[in-house]
Design an enzyme around this catalytic site. Structure first.
Site, PDB file in Angstrom:
ATOM      1  N   SER A   1      -2.226  -0.821   0.142  1.00  0.00           N
ATOM      2  CA  SER A   1      -1.156  -0.817   1.372  1.00  0.00           C
ATOM      3  C   SER A   1       0.267  -0.309   1.467  1.00  0.00           C
ATOM      4  O   SER A   1       0.412   0.666   2.464  1.00  0.00           O
ATOM      5  CB  SER A   1      -0.414  -2.398   1.528  1.00  0.00           C
ATOM      6  OG  SER A   1      -1.321  -3.334   1.384  1.00  0.00           O
TER       7      SER A   1
ATOM      8  N   HIS B   1       4.265  -2.249   1.162  1.00  0.00           N
ATOM      9  CA  HIS B   1       4.333  -2.129   2.144  1.00  0.00           C
ATOM     10  C   HIS B   1       4.852  -0.699   3.009  1.00  0.00           C
ATOM     11  O   HIS B   1       5.130  -0.542   3.931  1.00  0.00           O
ATOM     12  CB  HIS B   1       3.864  -3.541   2.991  1.00  0.00           C
ATOM     13  CG  HIS B   1       2.961  -4.489   3.125  1.00  0.00           C
ATOM     14  ND1 HIS B   1       3.105  -4.907   1.083  1.00  0.00           N
ATOM     15  CD2 HIS B   1       1.263  -4.580   3.230  1.00  0.00           C
ATOM     16  CE1 HIS B   1       1.991  -5.737   1.465  1.00  0.00           C
ATOM     17  NE2 HIS B   1       0.562  -5.262   2.300  1.00  0.00           N
TER      18      HIS B   1
END
Length: 362
Positions: A236, A301
């Protein structure tokens, strides 16, 4: 308006020579040589500015501009690239990619004429194939595809980042090859392919690889600084760096972007990112299957998004302009390097100074 300038040769006065850019743009190849000759350019101020414009261009952009004039100014005026007919499947794909990623028509036409699929977008494809292969291998090894992270042997792999094993430097990068389950892998691979492949076709593997790996490293370091006891898995960080950089460029060049349904496409990308991020947050605070080791962190993220909105935007913003010529690139790159150095010192000293209770080694 045309301008003419007399030229003296041996005391005689020759006929005026027209040197305006408008005339030169419609001339044949030999007239272009007159435009670029040193005998004519220094005469009129407008022509000096015209030559200065050439000097400021990169070699590739200068060549494309001259080629455009030689081909009847096809890239500078006339029908738009979208109106061309008789294109094959591969040409239509290149045209689609150009409208997806580039905001200026002259850039889109130059890219369309110069792209040859050599080399292909190998970086994103290679990373994707490797991540899928590793997932399948551990799927058979752990005998599960959904929520692999709940297996006692999941974190025993040499790939995930674990705070107890943070001295093993490769784990700050190799964690991208491990995913918590097939749902995690599917969302990341969908965004990685749909966004990463077109970006690599336009900007090349070097730029896309730089943004991707900077996002990956920023993700694991951000976790080691802010969520010190949690492991990290999943790609991610790199995926969010690419997607956020692309979306930011679309917003910054909204009027020039001619991709179809751009508002809908942006909304879908944000929905996918939000769903994947929400799932990561839920998993992080869900009771761990094997306490006291927590579930993987979601902070990677956010690290990827920050890289995409800073370094990534600069890398993808100026098509065909060399990175070493962009002052803003060096500013953000220095800031990123400073962050990496601070995070490394944090990992060396902060855990002992703060007396952090570490989870056991898997």
């Amino acid at each position: 308006m045309e301008r003419s300038s007399p030229r003296m040769t041996g005391g005689s006065r020759e006929a005026p020579v027209n040197v305006s850019p408008a005339v030169a743009a419609n001339a044949e190849g030999e007239e272009i040589e007159v435009l670029e000759s040193t005998d004519v350019l220094p005469v009129a101020p407008e022509d000096v500015q015209w030559k200065t414009l050439f000097d400021k261009m990169s070699n590739k952009r200068s060549n494309s501009f001259r080629r455009a004039i030689l081909q009847g100014s096809r890239q500078l005026k006339g029908c738009s690239l979208n109106d061309e007919v008789g294109l094959g499947l591969s040409q239509r794909l290149v045209r689609h990619v150009a409208y997806e990623t580039l905001p200026r028509e002259v850039d889109r036409k130059w890219y369309f004429d110069s792209y040859t699929y050599c080399p292909p977008p190998w970086f994103i494809l290679a990373i994707t194939i490797a991540e899928v292969a590793v997932f399948i291998y551990y799927g058979f090894k752990l005998d599960r595809l959904v929520l692999q992270v709940s297996s006692p042997s999941f974190l025993k792999s040499p790939l995930p980042y674990h705070p107890q094993l943070r001295t093993q430097a490769w784990r700050y990068f190799s964690y991208i090859f491990m995913h918590t389950g097939i749902e995690h892998l599917s969302l990341n691979m969908a965004m990685q392919l749909l966004v990463g492949v077109p970006l690599e076709m336009v900007h090349g593997a070097l730029r896309i690889g730089l943004v991707y790996w900077c996002g990956v490293l920023a993700g694991s370091l951000a976790v080691s600084v802010t969520d010190m006891t949690a492991p990290v898995v999943g790609s991610s960080g790199g995926v969010y760096a690419l997607v956020s950089a692309h979306l930011a460029n679309v917003v910054m060049n909204w009027s020039g972007m001619k991709c179809q349904f751009k508002l809908f496409r942006m909304a879908m990308a944000l929905v996918c990112m939000s769903v994947e991020f929400g799932r990561a947050v839920w998993l992080r605070f869900y009771p761990p299957a094997f306490p006291p080791c927590p579930n993987p962190s979601f902070v990677a993220h956010l690290g990827g998004v920050l890289v995409g909105l800073t370094l990534g935007v600069v890398v993808l913003q100026n098509y065909e302009q060399r990175l070493q010529e962009q002052s803003l690139f060096w500013i953000f790159f220095c800031v990123y390097t400073l962050f990496v150095l601070c995070a490394v010192f944090w990992n060396i000293f902060a855990y002992s100074l703060l007396d952090v209770r570490m989870p056991p080694v898997p």
